[in-house]
Structures are given as structure tokens and as C-alpha cells.
Write an enzyme that holds these catalytic residues in place. Structure first.
Site, PDB file in Angstrom:
ATOM      1  N   LYS A 198      71.924  32.533   2.183  1.00 33.97           N
ATOM      2  CA  LYS A 198      71.119  31.349   1.915  1.00 33.97           C
ATOM      3  C   LYS A 198      70.577  30.739   3.215  1.00 33.97           C
ATOM      4  O   LYS A 198      69.482  30.167   3.241  1.00 33.97           O
ATOM      5  CB  LYS A 198      71.941  30.312   1.136  1.00 33.97           C
ATOM      6  N   TYR A 233      77.500  35.079   0.878  1.00 34.23           N
ATOM      7  CA  TYR A 233      76.657  34.123   0.154  1.00 34.23           C
ATOM      8  C   TYR A 233      76.022  33.079   1.079  1.00 34.23           C
ATOM      9  O   TYR A 233      74.794  32.923   1.125  1.00 34.23           O
ATOM     10  CB  TYR A 233      77.456  33.433  -0.947  1.00 34.23           C
TER      11      TYR A 233
END
Length: 251
Positions: A178, A174
Site C-alpha cells: 500500500k 500488505y
């Protein structure tokens, strides 16, 4: 063509995406809810229309090129242009981003298939949707692209052993996705600044959503507000930036 500004939000059926849709609709924009499930999308659009918004659902799976092309064609035929694109659709990979549920993203033990799936949505999906919508954005007099990032994307914040994210396990899925999204934001901004298209990454903060089992301390409305502020910013707003409600976030 509509006289209203037209905004497309991916992953807009719930959470921050839906919150941004509500706020943009309240400002008088035509809001297009990009959703994978047509039934749920239409249910959400109907609720927002009942509140007075000009809101429509459009089927949009950011991992499916054919569906993305069909969505772009529908927008072109129906509205002729796009003024705002909010790339909000994302997955965490492990299902949650809390300390208890993120342990399966630790780099030394992570499942590579999870990493690929997260990047497919959070990074490659943004490229696919953005490129499909760019011809429509170029027809706008004030085009804006907002990429929904996270404080977890910040290398500066992540590398601080005493920082606000120090309690979270290391992430190979994750958080790096990003970070990659932030890098992508800068590259799009550099390419498109000559065309007057502002491209920025936004960290909405720790918002109470399904992805963290509603443990966040910010409301959806609070998290969505900074997206809306940048999506509706004037021509003097920066491009190639990374912002949160409190101001710029360090890369």
C-alpha cells in the site's frame, strides 16, 4: 454514449467496493462492477439494479492482462468512455490484517511468494488496469482515479512507536504494497495532471470486512463514503493526495 457518468470499481463484489458501487449508483452514475467471478458479479449487479441502480458486472481479474484488455474493450464498445476508476481490488496475503493473523508477514520470516502475490494484485494490478482504462478516461470531461490505500501505508504512522498501528506486527507484504501504491498514485498524478485527470489515494479506515473477520469499527457505507466523495469531487479538488474521512493522511 451514456449521458450518465460511468464508474468502474475493481473488486466490487463485496465489502468497500460494493459499498462504493451502491453509493455511486444512488447518485445516478452507471456503475461497472469489476469482479473475477462472473456469476457472483451478476448476482450483485442484479441486487443493485433492483434497488434502482444502473449497474453492470464486468469480468475483471487485475492479475490477468488478457482479461483486463477484454474488459476495456467491452467498456469502450458499450459506453465509449470512463469517468471514474476506483482501484479497489486488493489482497492482504495472510488472509487477515488483524494482530492474530498478520504474524506471517513479519519481515524476518515472511514467505517471499506471499509478498510477490500481494504486490501482483495491490500494485502491479493497479498499473495494469489503470493503463488499460486510460484511453477511456481521457474521453471524459472530468476523469477521476481513486486508489484504495490504507492508513497502514503511511510511513509516518507506521514509524511511530506510540501510534495507532503500534500493536500490529511488522509487515513485509500488505503494508509495503500500500505504501508502493501511494508512491504510484503520486507518479500517475504528476503525469496526468496536465490532462485534468485527478489521481488520489484514499484510506477508508478500519472497516468491518472479510479481510479483518468483520472486526473493523466502521461500516462498509462509512468506509466507502470517502471514496465516493473523492471520485465525484470537482475540478478544484487536489491531485496527488492521500486522504481519509478526517482529511489528509501523512505520507
Amino acid at each position: 454514449m451514456s449521458d450518465r457518468s460511468i464508474a468502474l470499481i475493481t473488486g466490487a463484489n463485496k465489502g468497500i467496493g460494493r459499498g462504493a458501487a451502491e453509493q455511486l449508483a444512488a447518485l445516478g452514475m452507471t456503475v461497472l462492477l469489476g469482479v473475477r467471478d462472473p456469476r457472483r458479479g451478476e448476482e450483485t449487479a442484479a441486487v443493485l439494479r433492483e434497488a434502482g441502480g444502473d449497474v453492470h458486472a464486468v469480468t475483471l481479474d487485475v492479475t490477468d492482462q488478457a482479461v483486463i484488455r477484454a474488459a476495456a474493450q467491452w467498456i469502450e464498445e458499450r459506453f465509449g468512455r470512463l469517468d471514474v476508476l476506483i482501484n479497489n481490488a486488493a489482497i492482504t496475503g495472510s488472509g487477515q490484517v488483524s494482530p492474530q493473523d498478520a504474524v506471517d508477514q513479519v519481515p524476518s520470516t515472511v514467505d517471499l511468494d506471499m509478498v510477490r502475490a500481494v504486490f501482483e494484485t495491490n500494485v502491479f494490478g493497479v498499473i495494469a488496469v489503470t493503463n488499460a482504462m486510460l484511453p477511456l478516461l481521457r474521453r471524459s470531461s472530468a476523469p477521476r482515479i481513486v486508489n484504495v490505500s490504507s492508513h497502514a501505508a503511511s510511513l509516518t504512522v507506521n514509524s511511530d512507536p506510540d501510534g495507532p498501528l503500534a500493536a500490529l506486527p511488522s509487515s513485509a507484504a500488505y503494508s509495503p504494497s500500500k505504501t508502493a501504491l501511494n508512491a504510484l498514485t503520486v507518479q500517475y498524478a504528476n503525469e496526468l495532471r496536465k490532462d485534468g485527470i485527478l489521481v488520489n489515494a484514499i484510506a477508508p479506515g478500519y472497516v468491518a470486512t472479510d479481510s479483518n473477520n468483520h472486526t473493523g469499527f466502521l461500516t462498509v457505507a462509512q468506509g466507502a463514503a470517502v471514496l465516493v466523495r473523492v471520485a465525484t469531487a470537482g475540478a478544484d479538488w487536489p491531485t496527488a493526495g492521500f486522504f481519509a474521512a478526517e482529511g489528509p493522511v501523512p505520507w
